[in-house]
Design an enzyme around this catalytic site. Sequence first.
Site, short mmCIF file in Angstrom:
data_model
loop_
_atom_site.label_atom_id
_atom_site.label_comp_id
_atom_site.label_asym_id
_atom_site.label_seq_id
_atom_site.Cartn_x
_atom_site.Cartn_y
_atom_site.Cartn_z
CG HIS A 185 -4.93 12.69 7.43
ND1 HIS A 185 -5.15 13.59 6.42
CD2 HIS A 185 -4.04 11.80 6.93
CE1 HIS A 185 -4.42 13.27 5.37
NE2 HIS A 185 -3.73 12.18 5.65
CD GLN A 196 -1.13 5.04 1.93
OE1 GLN A 196 -1.19 4.22 1.02
NE2 GLN A 196 -1.51 4.77 3.15
N GLY A 197 1.24 9.33 1.48
CA GLY A 197 2.57 9.80 1.89
C GLY A 197 2.82 11.25 1.51
CG ASP A 198 2.55 12.81 -2.22
OD1 ASP A 198 3.78 12.92 -2.04
OD2 ASP A 198 2.06 12.20 -3.19
C1 4AZ Z 1 -3.41 9.40 1.35
O1 4AZ Z 1 -3.77 8.25 1.54
C2 4AZ Z 1 -3.89 10.10 0.14
N1 4AZ Z 1 -5.12 11.44 -4.44
C3 4AZ Z 1 -3.45 11.39 -0.11
C4 4AZ Z 1 -3.89 12.05 -1.24
C5 4AZ Z 1 -4.76 11.44 -2.08
C6 4AZ Z 1 -5.20 10.16 -1.85
C7 4AZ Z 1 -4.76 9.49 -0.73
C8 4AZ Z 1 -5.24 12.20 -3.27
O2 4AZ Z 1 -2.65 9.97 2.14
#
Ligand code: 4AZ
Length: 264
Positions: free
Chosen positions: A73, A212-214
């Site tokens: 993604h 988000q961003g990880d």
């Molecule tokens: C994201 O939006 C996202 N808590 C990544 C990891 C997690 C939630 C959202 C897991 O990229």
Amino acid sequence: MIKVICLSALILLIGLCHGETNFQGRIVGGEDISNYYVSYIAQIRRRSSTTSAYAQTCGASLLDNRTLVTAAHCVYNRLAENFLIVGGTDQRAGMDGYVTRAEKIVIHDLYNASITDNDIALIFLSPALPIREDNIKLSAISVASERPSVGTYATVSGWGTTTESGLSSNLLQQVQVPVVDSTSCQEAYDWRPISDGMLCAGLPNGGKDACQGDSGGPLVVNSQLVGIVSWGEGCARANYPGVYTNVAYFKNWIDQQRASNALV
Ligand code: 4AZ
């Protein structure tokens, strides 16, 4: 006027009392970590067009000097020319570290964007990154051949937001989360499948998680890559563990793609 101030203070207080206690931030609930300890991480920066600026959007892991593994993604529906890859830094912005480009992106054929299944992709780099014995800032990580057992603590790292819908971290963050069994993870996420290609990790009370961003970044046990940050309901919420791509499940796919894209 006084009414407005009181109302704002009240809203702030309610917000603070509502469990968002990670004021210090970090991945969520983590700590600053030098890239010397996470030398297998690379940063994916993306621009929305050839005329706009790059910004960090995802993490990735170095399998060798020209191969990264990340979440599908993170790269789906994007052109290779719109990515910049940065290794050997713990800074989210700036030109510290080693900068290279995506030459080719290979997304898993069965990647399903609507349920984030088979969320894995490889990025082949050109030029290669300087992974050498004497370069302690960069190293490859090997892919685990087995799914980590339930209860094992795993380490996740990244530059993502330090609270749900908060701001990204300028310094690399890291946190430890225990692997959760897939049956209870499936019970929590009862509206969408937890497939064999996924694994869940998190504390029952939340507080520590990727956010988000990880996405695309590494989940590691015993110096082996066991997971890729993939998705979750919010971040660090009680009873909603983070969901990761189970990389052991994709080991054959990774090996095949690396072999068929090898330099001759
Ligand atoms: C994201 O939006 C996202 N808590 C990544 C990891 C997690 C939630 C959202 C897991 O990229």
